[in-house]
Each structure stands twice: as structure tokens, then as C-alpha cells.
Write an enzyme that holds these catalytic residues in place. Structure first.
Site, PDB file in Angstrom:
ATOM      1  N   SER A  23     -11.657   4.112   5.514  1.00  0.00           N
ATOM      2  CA  SER A  23     -11.772   3.871   6.958  1.00  0.00           C
ATOM      3  C   SER A  23     -13.221   3.888   7.430  1.00  0.00           C
ATOM      4  O   SER A  23     -14.116   4.422   6.760  1.00  0.00           O
ATOM      5  CB  SER A  23     -10.991   4.937   7.726  1.00  0.00           C
ATOM      6  OG  SER A  23      -9.646   4.979   7.312  1.00  0.00           O
TER       7      SER A  23
HETATM    8  N1  SAH Z   1      -7.786   8.013   4.356  1.00  0.00           N
HETATM    9  C1  SAH Z   1      -8.237   6.951   3.473  1.00  0.00           C
HETATM   10  C2  SAH Z   1      -8.047   5.575   4.088  1.00  0.00           C
HETATM   11  C3  SAH Z   1      -6.860   5.021   3.511  1.00  0.00           C
HETATM   12  S1  SAH Z   1      -6.272   3.433   3.996  1.00  0.00           S
HETATM   13  C4  SAH Z   1      -9.676   7.163   3.049  1.00  0.00           C
HETATM   14  O1  SAH Z   1     -10.320   8.078   3.563  1.00  0.00           O
HETATM   15  O2  SAH Z   1     -10.137   6.449   2.156  1.00  0.00           O
HETATM   16  C5  SAH Z   1      -4.562   3.875   4.107  1.00  0.00           C
HETATM   17  C6  SAH Z   1      -3.916   4.364   2.833  1.00  0.00           C
HETATM   18  O3  SAH Z   1      -2.564   4.631   3.163  1.00  0.00           O
HETATM   19  C7  SAH Z   1      -3.886   3.339   1.708  1.00  0.00           C
HETATM   20  O4  SAH Z   1      -4.454   3.876   0.554  1.00  0.00           O
HETATM   21  C8  SAH Z   1      -2.403   3.057   1.521  1.00  0.00           C
HETATM   22  O5  SAH Z   1      -2.040   2.788   0.173  1.00  0.00           O
HETATM   23  C9  SAH Z   1      -1.769   4.330   2.040  1.00  0.00           C
HETATM   24  N2  SAH Z   1      -0.384   4.190   2.482  1.00  0.00           N
HETATM   25  C10 SAH Z   1       0.213   3.121   3.079  1.00  0.00           C
HETATM   26  N3  SAH Z   1       1.489   3.383   3.337  1.00  0.00           N
HETATM   27  C11 SAH Z   1       1.734   4.659   2.904  1.00  0.00           C
HETATM   28  C12 SAH Z   1       2.877   5.493   2.898  1.00  0.00           C
HETATM   29  N4  SAH Z   1       4.063   5.092   3.386  1.00  0.00           N
HETATM   30  N5  SAH Z   1       2.761   6.742   2.395  1.00  0.00           N
HETATM   31  C13 SAH Z   1       1.569   7.186   1.882  1.00  0.00           C
HETATM   32  N6  SAH Z   1       0.461   6.432   1.853  1.00  0.00           N
HETATM   33  C14 SAH Z   1       0.531   5.172   2.362  1.00  0.00           C
END
Ligand code: SAH
Length: 227
Positions: free
Chosen positions: A72
Site C-alpha cells: 500500500s
Molecule cells: N498490507 C499489505 C498490502 C496488501 S494488498 C502490505 O503492507 O504490503 C492486500 C492483500 O490482501 C493482498 O496480498 C491480497 O492477496 C490479500 N487478500 C485479498 N483477499 C484476501 C482475503 N479474503 N483474506 C486474506 N487476504 C486477502
């Protein structure tokens, strides 16, 4: 891998301060908590970014991390962290580990972080990375975050870093009285809003949208099988 402290980090912190001021009309925050900014200054973002994007590691924008996912934007990470009002004794759940960067920021500020990631390869990479960097108070599990992580509930705060169609009821259930859930809600047609869901000491729940945002979608476990 570059060495810290990185000179670009100072510029990034300044960008975060400016964007916080510019969005104060939405968020009600003209400045973020000092300890949140200290955590942003401490965590080496380049260690969470792929090799070919190292030159952009301290830019104030999201970056691809593979599997169609992103790390993010730093300002959003700082804002979401600020919105949960983290305390050293807090137990926090994150949904969407991704690179592990948000989890590392939280790890600097709270007692224990539990983080769920639906893409198994990302969960494994993030777990290994966080361990290598010494964030020993983060536990990462591969799985769908819609149901939360009931074994460690209730949580002082829950932070969801992917956009949900609606607030998953299990996450509200797993929030302590007095706790805060921060979650982007919406889709690519309606747009998304960062929403703060607060549970008061009597268990009453209030919701407030604080900022229009753009996040990757929170996928359902069934959708994931198709990817
Ligand atoms: N917090 C992360 C940003 C992640 S982007 C960072 O600091 O890098 C969002 C993430 O949510 C992705 O990796 C995606 O695979 C995950 N995601 C999407 N749907 C999800 C779900 N139902 N349960 C858990 N993770 C999920």
C-alpha cells in the site's frame, strides 16, 4: 539490498505529513500520532519491495509485489495505523498481509500482530521476511480473512488492507468493546471508502467513512480458486 537509514525516507515522511494536512478535511487528522510517524521512520520499506523496484521503494505510492497484489501507499499505511490508535498492550489483527510492511509498522507499536493472507506464496514470503528482519511479534497465517482469526480473538483493533464489498460480520464480532476496525469498503464501480467501525464499551457499533481510497479487492475463498 540497500542500507538504512535511507536519505529518501526523510522526503517520504515529509510527503506523508503534507498529504495528512491536505486530507485533514476528510479524516479529521491534521497530523498523525508521533509514535506512528516514528514507526514509519524505522521500518525499511525497501526490504518489502521487489528488487526491480528498489529505486521507488520510498516513493509515496503503492507498488506491485507479484500475484496481482500491491504494497500500500505509505501515507495510507500511516493513516490506517493512526486511525486504530495503537497502544503498546494491544492485540491487533490484520487481514491482507501482502508484503508484510503494514504488519511491521504495527509490530513497532503494539504487543502482538496476527496477520492473514489468502495467497499462500505471499504469506510464506512475508513470514520469512518479518522473521529475518526481527519482527518477532507478528504471526502470519495463510487463509481467507473474511472469518477473521477466532483463536486469538477478541482484538483491540482490526485492520483490513483490501477492499470488501461489505464489512464482514465475523470481524466486527472479533472486536473488543472499545475496539476499532479500519476497512476499505466498496468496489471498482461504486468507488471505495476507508471506513472506521467502532465498538463502544456497551458493544454498540458505529460506522464512519473517512476517505475515498483505492485498494485491491478482498477476494472470496471461492474466487481465489479461479486465479
Ligand atoms: N498490507 C499489505 C498490502 C496488501 S494488498 C502490505 O503492507 O504490503 C492486500 C492483500 O490482501 C493482498 O496480498 C491480497 O492477496 C490479500 N487478500 C485479498 N483477499 C484476501 C482475503 N479474503 N483474506 C486474506 N487476504 C486477502
Amino acid at each position: 539490498m540497500r542500507q538504512e537509514p535511507d536519505p529518501e525516507l526523510g522526503l517520504l515522511l515529509e510527503d506523508i505529513r503534507q498529504e495528512t494536512e491536505l486530507t485533514a478535511g476528510y479524516t479529521g487528522r491534521a497530523a498523525l500520532d508521533r509514535r506512528v510517524m516514528e514507526a514509519m521512520a524505522k521500518v525499511p520499506r525497501h526490504a518489502f519491495v521487489p528488487d526491480h523496484l528498489q529505486l521507488s521503494a520510498y516513493a509515496n505510492r503503492p507498488l506491485p509485489i507479484g500475484h496481482g497484489q500491491t504494497i500500500s501507499q505509505p501515507y495510507i499505511v500511516a493513516l490506517m495505523t493512526d486511525l486504530i490508535r495503537p497502544r503498546p498492550e494491544h492485540m491487533v489483527l490484520e487481514v491482507g498481509t501482502g508484503s508484510g510492511y503494514q504488519a511491521a509498522i504495527l509490530a513497532c507499536l503494539v504487543k502482538q500482530v496476527y496477520s492473514l493472507e489468502i495467497v499462500t506464496a505471499l504469506a510464506e514470503q512475508a513470514r520469512e521476511r518479518l522473521q529475518r528482519l526481527g519482527y518477532s511479534n507478528v504471526a502470519v497465517r495463510a487463509g481467507d480473512g473474511h472469518g477473521g482469526w477466532p483463536e486469538h480473538a477478541p482484538y483491540d483493533a482490526i485492520l483490513v488492507t483490501a477492499a470488501a464489498a461489505a464489512v464482514p460480520p465475523a470481524l466486527v464480532e472479533q472486536l473488543k468493546p472499545g475496539g476499532t476496525l479500519v476497512i476499505p469498503v466498496g468496489n471498482r464501480f461504486t468507488g471505495q471508502d476507508l471506513r472506521v467501525v467502532s465498538k463502544d464499551e456497551q458493544g454498540r457499533v458505529r460506522e464512519k467513512n473517512v476517505l475515498p481510497v483505492i485498494f485491491v479487492p478482498l477476494v472470496d475463498a471461492e474466487d481465489d480458486a479461479d486465479r
